[in-house]
Write a protein that holds these residues in place. Structure first.
Motif, PDB file in Angstrom:
ATOM      1  N   ASN A 500       0.847  -1.180   0.000  1.00 11.01           N
ATOM      2  CA  ASN A 500       0.000   0.000   0.000  1.00 11.01           C
ATOM      3  C   ASN A 500       0.885   1.232   0.000  1.00 11.01           C
ATOM      4  N   TRP A 501       0.714   2.052  -1.009  1.00 11.43           N
ATOM      5  CA  TRP A 501       1.563   3.229  -1.206  1.00 11.43           C
ATOM      6  C   TRP A 501       0.719   4.481  -1.059  1.00 11.43           C
ATOM      7  N   ARG A 502       1.090   5.333  -0.108  1.00  6.91           N
ATOM      8  CA  ARG A 502       0.432   6.620   0.041  1.00  6.91           C
ATOM      9  C   ARG A 502       1.175   7.619  -0.842  1.00  6.91           C
ATOM     10  N   ILE A 503       0.660   7.807  -2.042  1.00  8.99           N
ATOM     11  CA  ILE A 503       1.335   8.646  -3.034  1.00  8.99           C
ATOM     12  C   ILE A 503       1.329  10.106  -2.594  1.00  8.99           C
ATOM     13  N   MET A 504       0.156  10.580  -2.214  1.00  7.10           N
ATOM     14  CA  MET A 504      -0.021  11.936  -1.699  1.00  7.10           C
ATOM     15  C   MET A 504      -0.945  11.851  -0.495  1.00  7.10           C
ATOM     16  N   ARG A 505      -1.211  12.974   0.133  1.00  6.78           N
ATOM     17  CA  ARG A 505      -2.026  12.977   1.347  1.00  6.78           C
ATOM     18  C   ARG A 505      -3.393  12.343   1.118  1.00  6.78           C
ATOM     19  N   LYS A 506      -3.993  12.554  -0.043  1.00 12.06           N
ATOM     20  CA  LYS A 506      -5.317  12.028  -0.319  1.00 12.06           C
ATOM     21  C   LYS A 506      -5.342  11.098  -1.539  1.00 12.06           C
ATOM     22  N   LEU A 507      -4.204  10.573  -1.877  1.00 10.73           N
ATOM     23  CA  LEU A 507      -4.122   9.651  -3.009  1.00 10.73           C
ATOM     24  C   LEU A 507      -3.305   8.435  -2.602  1.00 10.73           C
ATOM     25  N   SER A 508      -3.868   7.234  -2.766  1.00 12.07           N
ATOM     26  CA  SER A 508      -3.159   6.023  -2.378  1.00 12.07           C
ATOM     27  C   SER A 508      -3.394   4.923  -3.406  1.00 12.07           C
ATOM     28  N   LEU A 509      -2.463   3.985  -3.446  1.00 10.58           N
ATOM     29  CA  LEU A 509      -2.530   2.859  -4.382  1.00 10.58           C
ATOM     30  C   LEU A 509      -2.263   1.571  -3.613  1.00 10.58           C
ATOM     31  N   SER A 510      -3.153   0.595  -3.785  1.00  7.34           N
ATOM     32  CA  SER A 510      -2.974  -0.726  -3.186  1.00  7.34           C
ATOM     33  C   SER A 510      -2.733  -1.742  -4.294  1.00  7.34           C
ATOM     34  N   VAL A 511      -1.775  -2.623  -4.060  1.00  7.75           N
ATOM     35  CA  VAL A 511      -1.457  -3.695  -5.010  1.00  7.75           C
ATOM     36  C   VAL A 511      -1.393  -5.006  -4.230  1.00  7.75           C
ATOM     37  N   ALA A 512      -2.091  -6.015  -4.712  1.00  8.91           N
ATOM     38  CA  ALA A 512      -2.080  -7.312  -4.043  1.00  8.91           C
ATOM     39  C   ALA A 512      -1.987  -8.419  -5.081  1.00  8.91           C
TER      40      ALA A 512
END
Length: 534
Positions: A500-512
């Motif tokens: 789980n990557w928190r790209i910006m304060r209100k933007l995140s990406l999950s990869v599984a």
């Protein structure tokens, strides 16, 4: 007499485990859930600040779940920062440390955030800075991809899910609010089906406008689950609620969602009323709700029932929650009757013996829910079905700092089952493995159903890769199933990798990624989820 005794037991039993597992943790309980926010109640929020992270304990391991967005002296309003699906009465942990970890992921490949059973809204603290209504709008948009690859004849598949949710409180500083939660799902092969019926892909779980003419009255129009009578599901129509000190009254009229595609169906008329009572004591709260509901299909009675819900945490370290549903209408061979019959009876009790040791026990007795007009061609079969009875028992223990062990046991049976379903799950977890700086969990699951017996062994580790930015976990499972009917076996080795990557304060990406490896077949699943909050 039987139902009277059951209801008396249900009302008298009681009560909640609200405490701390150790000196560095503060435990709270989820008290209410909306499409945008999760309300968590603590004994005190003195050690919590806005922006802190709350953790969910899964198999003894603390997984980041919520971020504190607002708070009062004993309650926090939070927003989700991971794909963990929370329920009312789940425990959350506030860790008293200076570096909260945000936006972390869990091991779920897919989570559908459908509405859940909630305790009454009267449990929620009123959290506001002053008497004036202030506009607050927040929400989130997500795009998720589910890809399946295998070497089997079934081949590969691709599924996309788009989700939009919004909560607009006091629009323009007025008494009007609006909220929504909807999703659109399609695969690479079902566009023709969706073109013929858009509701095959579009699911609207919540879409409502609320007006509060006073602090004690709510008028709501649209699709919304009422937390005080949540067992009836979503209501499409008008809901009105009025509070008189500790007494709450409410009524609704409208329709229920279509039972085939969850679209709007005005032919499924429903209406009802409810009466609630709440009480706050030194150690906790007590809430009770009694409701009467009539549901129709093309103007004919489909179902008529009474619903009782009760939660109680007045005794220290003891919590009780339960529901009872009584059917008040029958139509057999064209003859209508009003003989009461029990459909659903659920009790849950949780007790903290000492700071490190807690127990919970739940019991459910459930019969087929019969809609006499909707299921008129199958009524005889449904009536003949025996009630399903089951219980769950759980114990959690923290023998030393950073270590947790637990056992869960379940049992479920029905007269028509060849044999009852039994399962047992045990785990041991250590949240700070020396030198590696990881959390590790080892677990074993034993399962027995009417058609298989099985064992699952699992080992998982997780850690912050980049604190506050990147979180990862990896796990391995060995599955050993024996199918009773066919006298055959299934052995699988399963591996999971989650980031789980928190790209910006209100933007995140999950990869599984999940890989399932059998003797001849291989299955690969890839999950991507991009979330933008506003």
């Amino acid at each position: 007499m039987r139902y009277t005794v059951l209801i008396c037991i249900f009302v008298v039993l009681g009560l909640n485990l609200n405490g701390q597992d150790n000196a560095s943790e503060n435990e709270g309980i989820v008290s209410y859930i909306t499409s945008q926010s999760v309300y968590v109640k603590f004994k005190s929020t003195k050690q919590i600040s806005i922006g802190d992270t709350l953790y969910f304990r899964r198999d003894g391991q603390l997984v980041p779940a919520l971020k504190v967005n607002n708070m009062s002296s004993i309650s926090c309003v939070c927003i989700p920062i991971s794909s963990i699906s929370l329920k009312v009465n789940d425990s959350l942990i506030s860790k008293q440390k200076s570096e909260p970890v945000e936006d972390q992921s869990n091991n779920n490949i897919e989570v559908v955030t459908a509405p859940v059973i909630s305790t009454p809204e009267s449990e929620i603290d009123t959290i506001k800075d002053d008497k004036k209504k202030k506009q607050r709008i927040d929400g989130r948009v997500s795009v998720a991809s589910y890809s399946n690859f295998s070497n089997t004849p079934g081949g590969n598949s691709q599924r996309m899910r788009y989700t939009f949710s919004m909560n607009a409180q006091n629009i323009g500083d007025s008494k009007f609010s609006a909220e929504s939660y909807m999703s659109f799902v399609h695969t690479d092969k079902n566009w023709d089906e969706i073109a013929n019926d858009v509701f095959k892909g579009l699911k609207i779980y919540n879409l409502a406008v609320k007006y509060e003419p006073s602090e004690t009255m709510i008028i709501l129009l649209g699709r919304k689950i009422n937390p005080k009578i949540s067992n009836i599901g979503a209501i499409d129509g008008l809901q009105v609620e009025k509070r008189f000190n500790s007494i709450t009254t409410g009524a609704f009229v409208g329709s229920r969602p279509d039972y085939i595609n969850y679209s709007f169906n005005i032919n499924l008329l429903q209406f009802g009323a409810y009466l609630g009572h709440s009480f706050s004591g030194k150690n906790g709260n007590m809430q009770s709700t009694l409701a009467f509901v009539e549901q129709k299909n093309d103007g004919k009675t489909d179902r008529r029932f009474a619903y009782l819900q009760h939660s109680n945490s007045l005794l220290k370290n003891l919590y009780f929650f339960g529901t009872v549903e009584l059917e008040l209408y029958q139509k057999i061979n064209g003859e209508e009757q009003s003989k009461p019959s029990l459909t659903n009876f659920y009790l849950r009790l949780r007790y903290r013996v000492i700071k490190q040791l807690s127990f919970s026990l739940s019991y459910r007795e459930q019969s087929s829910m019969i809609y006499y007009e909707t299921y008129k061609d199958y009524v005889d079969q449904l009536i003949d079905n025996e009630a399903v009875r089951g219980f769950r028992f759980q114990v959690n223990y923290r023998p030393i700092k950073y270590m947790a062990v637990g056992v869960k046991v379940g049992y479920r049976s029905a007269k028509q089952d060849p044999r009852p379903t039994k399962n047992a799950y045990g785990y041991i977890s250590y949240s700070r493995v020396p030198w590696l700086n990881v959390s590790a969990t080892l677990s074993v699951t034993l399962l027995e159903t009417s058609y298989l017996s099985g064992r699952i062994y699992s080992l998982g580790i997780s850690r912050d890769i980049v604190p506050g930015k990147l979180y990862g976990s990896i796990s391995y499972r060995y599955v050993d199933y024996k199918f009773v009917t066919y006298d055959s076996f299934l052995k699988q080795q399963v591996g999971d990798i989650n980031l789980n990557w928190r790209i910006m304060r209100k933007l995140s990406l999950s990869v599984a990624y999940e890989g399932i490896f059998e003797s001849t077949n291989t299955y690969n699943r890839l999950y991507l989820n991009l979330i933008k909050r506003f």
